[in-house]
Design a protein around this motif. Sequence first.
Motif, PDB file in Angstrom:
ATOM      1  N   ILE A  39      15.548 -13.688 120.069  1.00  0.00           N
ATOM      2  CA  ILE A  39      16.849 -14.141 119.539  1.00  0.00           C
ATOM      3  C   ILE A  39      16.696 -15.796 120.056  1.00  0.00           C
ATOM      4  N   ASN A  40      15.821 -15.853 121.063  1.00  0.00           N
ATOM      5  CA  ASN A  40      15.740 -17.301 121.539  1.00  0.00           C
ATOM      6  C   ASN A  40      14.479 -17.962 121.249  1.00  0.00           C
ATOM      7  N   GLN A  46       8.052  -8.047 123.965  1.00  0.00           N
ATOM      8  CA  GLN A  46       8.492  -7.087 124.779  1.00  0.00           C
ATOM      9  C   GLN A  46       8.366  -5.573 124.241  1.00  0.00           C
ATOM     10  N   VAL A 195      10.111  -8.004 129.511  1.00  0.00           N
ATOM     11  CA  VAL A 195      11.300  -8.258 129.240  1.00  0.00           C
ATOM     12  C   VAL A 195      11.275  -9.800 129.198  1.00  0.00           C
ATOM     13  N   GLN A 196      11.998 -10.541 128.028  1.00  0.00           N
ATOM     14  CA  GLN A 196      12.079 -11.858 127.826  1.00  0.00           C
ATOM     15  C   GLN A 196      13.643 -12.352 127.976  1.00  0.00           C
ATOM     16  N   SER A 197      14.109 -13.424 128.835  1.00  0.00           N
ATOM     17  CA  SER A 197      15.077 -14.191 128.481  1.00  0.00           C
ATOM     18  C   SER A 197      14.795 -15.511 128.106  1.00  0.00           C
ATOM     19  N   HIS A 200      13.024 -16.832 131.661  1.00  0.00           N
ATOM     20  CA  HIS A 200      12.070 -16.163 132.353  1.00  0.00           C
ATOM     21  C   HIS A 200      11.465 -14.988 131.211  1.00  0.00           C
ATOM     22  N   ALA A 202       9.743 -11.203 132.685  1.00  0.00           N
ATOM     23  CA  ALA A 202       9.620 -10.226 133.550  1.00  0.00           C
ATOM     24  C   ALA A 202       8.560  -9.473 133.185  1.00  0.00           C
ATOM     25  N   ILE A 204       7.019  -5.787 134.179  1.00  0.00           N
ATOM     26  CA  ILE A 204       7.071  -4.822 135.009  1.00  0.00           C
ATOM     27  C   ILE A 204       5.911  -4.052 135.194  1.00  0.00           C
TER      28      ILE A 204
ATOM     29  N   ALA B  42      22.214 -16.362 123.447  1.00  0.00           N
ATOM     30  CA  ALA B  42      22.063 -16.898 122.181  1.00  0.00           C
ATOM     31  C   ALA B  42      23.104 -15.898 121.280  1.00  0.00           C
ATOM     32  N   ASN B  43      23.159 -14.746 121.608  1.00  0.00           N
ATOM     33  CA  ASN B  43      23.928 -13.761 120.659  1.00  0.00           C
ATOM     34  C   ASN B  43      25.627 -13.612 121.239  1.00  0.00           C
ATOM     35  N   ASN B  49      21.617 -13.949 133.538  1.00  0.00           N
ATOM     36  CA  ASN B  49      20.233 -14.270 133.965  1.00  0.00           C
ATOM     37  C   ASN B  49      20.522 -15.200 135.147  1.00  0.00           C
ATOM     38  N   VAL B 137      17.016 -10.510 134.723  1.00  0.00           N
ATOM     39  CA  VAL B 137      16.421 -10.936 133.633  1.00  0.00           C
ATOM     40  C   VAL B 137      16.880 -10.177 132.505  1.00  0.00           C
ATOM     41  N   GLN B 138      17.768 -10.779 131.410  1.00  0.00           N
ATOM     42  CA  GLN B 138      18.541 -10.167 130.484  1.00  0.00           C
ATOM     43  C   GLN B 138      18.193 -10.192 129.307  1.00  0.00           C
ATOM     44  N   SER B 139      17.746  -9.476 128.314  1.00  0.00           N
ATOM     45  CA  SER B 139      17.569  -9.238 127.071  1.00  0.00           C
ATOM     46  C   SER B 139      18.513  -8.513 126.312  1.00  0.00           C
ATOM     47  N   ASP B 140      18.536  -8.424 125.164  1.00  0.00           N
ATOM     48  CA  ASP B 140      19.732  -7.711 124.580  1.00  0.00           C
ATOM     49  C   ASP B 140      19.266  -6.070 124.826  1.00  0.00           C
ATOM     50  N   GLU B 141      18.195  -5.549 124.778  1.00  0.00           N
ATOM     51  CA  GLU B 141      17.998  -4.199 125.139  1.00  0.00           C
ATOM     52  C   GLU B 141      17.861  -3.784 126.406  1.00  0.00           C
ATOM     53  N   HIS B 142      17.424  -4.446 127.391  1.00  0.00           N
ATOM     54  CA  HIS B 142      17.074  -4.410 128.655  1.00  0.00           C
ATOM     55  C   HIS B 142      17.643  -5.591 129.726  1.00  0.00           C
ATOM     56  N   ILE B 144      16.688  -6.597 133.483  1.00  0.00           N
ATOM     57  CA  ILE B 144      15.885  -6.317 134.631  1.00  0.00           C
ATOM     58  C   ILE B 144      16.767  -6.630 136.054  1.00  0.00           C
ATOM     59  N   ILE B 155      15.460  -0.965 135.741  1.00  0.00           N
ATOM     60  CA  ILE B 155      15.513  -1.400 134.537  1.00  0.00           C
ATOM     61  C   ILE B 155      16.878  -0.924 133.902  1.00  0.00           C
ATOM     62  N   TYR B 157      18.936   0.105 130.587  1.00  0.00           N
ATOM     63  CA  TYR B 157      18.786   0.145 129.509  1.00  0.00           C
ATOM     64  C   TYR B 157      20.336   0.140 128.586  1.00  0.00           C
ATOM     65  N   PHE B 163      19.851   8.723 127.194  1.00  0.00           N
ATOM     66  CA  PHE B 163      18.702   8.561 127.697  1.00  0.00           C
ATOM     67  C   PHE B 163      18.845   9.109 129.193  1.00  0.00           C
TER      68      PHE B 163
END
Lengths: 336, 280
Positions: A39-40, A46, A195-197, A200, A202, A204, B42-43, B49, B137-142, B144, B155, B157, B163
């Motif tokens: 999205i960025n 990922q 995992v991407q922001s 950053h 990450a 793991i 962005a969403n 973060n 560290v933040q994405s839509d799905e995870h 950290i 992590i 989820y 899960f």
Amino acid sequence: MSSQHPSIRNRLSLLSLSLLIVVANSWAQDEHYSAPRTINGQPDLQGVWANNSTTPLQRPEFFQDRATLTEEEYQRLLARAQEIETEGGDALFGDGFLNAVISGEVESYDPSTGNYDSSWMASRNIERRTSLIVDPPNGRLPAMRPAARELMAQQAQARRDGPSDSYTSRPLQERCITYGMPYMLAGYNSYYQVVQSATHVAIIQEMIHDVRLIPLDNSAHVDESIRLWHGDSRGYFDGDSLYIETRNFSDASIFMGARGNRVFKEKFTRISDDVLQYEFTMEDNDTWERPWTAIVNYTHSEDPIYEYACHEGNYALEGILSGARAEERMAAEQAR
Amino acid sequence: MSHLHCKASRLGILAGLFLSASLLSYSATLLAADRGDIPRTANGKADFNGLWQTIGNHHWGIEPHNARMGPDPQWAAIGAIPAGTGIVDGGHIPYTPEGRAKQQENQANWLAKDPVVKCYMPGVPRANYMPFPFQIVQSDEHIIMAYEFASANRIVYMDRPDFEAPIPSWMGHSLGHWEGDTLVIDVTEQMPDSWLDRSGNHHSEQLRVTERYTYLSQDVIQYEVTLTDPVVYTRPWKMTIPLYRRLDQNAQLLEFKCVEFAEELLYGHLVKGAQAQDEE
């Protein structure tokens, strides 16, 4: 490791029952493939990725200057690999797999206790390449500097002289400190999650629950006086690839003889939905006469990363040291 | 001013005071979100973060406690344990009598029994108020959460509500979801060995942790965490503590692997010659 939960063993056993060998006919990059974007707007790297390649780091001398197998060799490799799998026996981690196929001799990963049998093995990916090292072109590590060679010899001698004198005599991975940077052993919990922001990345690493944090802000590295087991990373995206430079390693963070002065450059490129190509270059003028570069093809995994709580269950280190002390006491009593 | 008008004004003031009091914490929570000026991804999700850390002495004790002598007199004033007002809503943890007795026994033998002394991973929520930063560290799905202490991490989820935890673990199994701009995380299947602080506060393997992360302002997260454990607590109970963004120049997560600092304690007696030295 003794700390691993039985269900992980079960997972690996199930895998070994299904099929150990994944055949990769071609890892060559599809020129038309372009990684999806996050999205960025970054290339989306990922997912959970596994290093289960059977290709050894260095090219076995058997292959001389050839970077890839002939079709005949490749078919023979597949057949022999299948036989080794069927035979069971000791686990073949890392370079052990191809070495066993070529030489016909299985070198146990753990000859002292033999506690790693084939049920510990994950699926292995068989490639046509004969070495992970792509530069130098002979697929082998460059010559080591004399001082670095001498240092390695001293350390090897110390390990022989008193392998269990102290906890510091034991390898870093046995002490649950680090499996090295990079972690190179294939097929042994060799899983990574990216995992991407926006700011950053990450990465793991399942082994000893490490997370590498890579800032993408073009900031300077930490002060030279700060030294780290896994170094200090900075990265950026360019085209379809993530580039990372890592420095500030501690002298105790030894990688194949390289120490604190190494500069470690990485490039991650998703070359298909299921393959993340990992290229790294090791620069260390103190250790090798020239830099060297390797490529590892990570494959996508549907499994999650597990918590590898190494130190919390490290009964083995206590056992090794107390066993060594018990042997010394017995020897002293017999000498009386 | 008429009497009636005066009374109405007083009522208005009283009502205003009442509203102010009752909404004080509520409005603080909503303030940043209402203004719409919290960091967003962005969403459009709340963007957590960053590098975060608590302030205070809560890692020494989450219940109110006095300052006390540290374990080693050599460390004198800098090794002494500071006082704290506590972060438990209502002051004290609603332990069962057996649970309280175990806490007191733990506290009396703190140095020998606290898993963190040995560099074991701290578990949740303790990891969030250790005196070390952690990176999100933040994405839509995870999401950290990487902690400096012991390279512990988890992590979260965000897209797998069904899960199930594959195995019990020191940092637990974290499933997250959004309630407006609040990140809610349910943490289950933690090892029963972890503690909540350095005062022996504890839980069983039935601990269920519900965390709520809500922006108070651009650089402060209100962290509310509810702990449910029918084995050692008589009812669910809550802690509230702010997480502050680390704004100091060059702040970044460094390494505190910490195994190497605990080895002498754990294995020193097994080093060659150690027993002979002890006998001397």
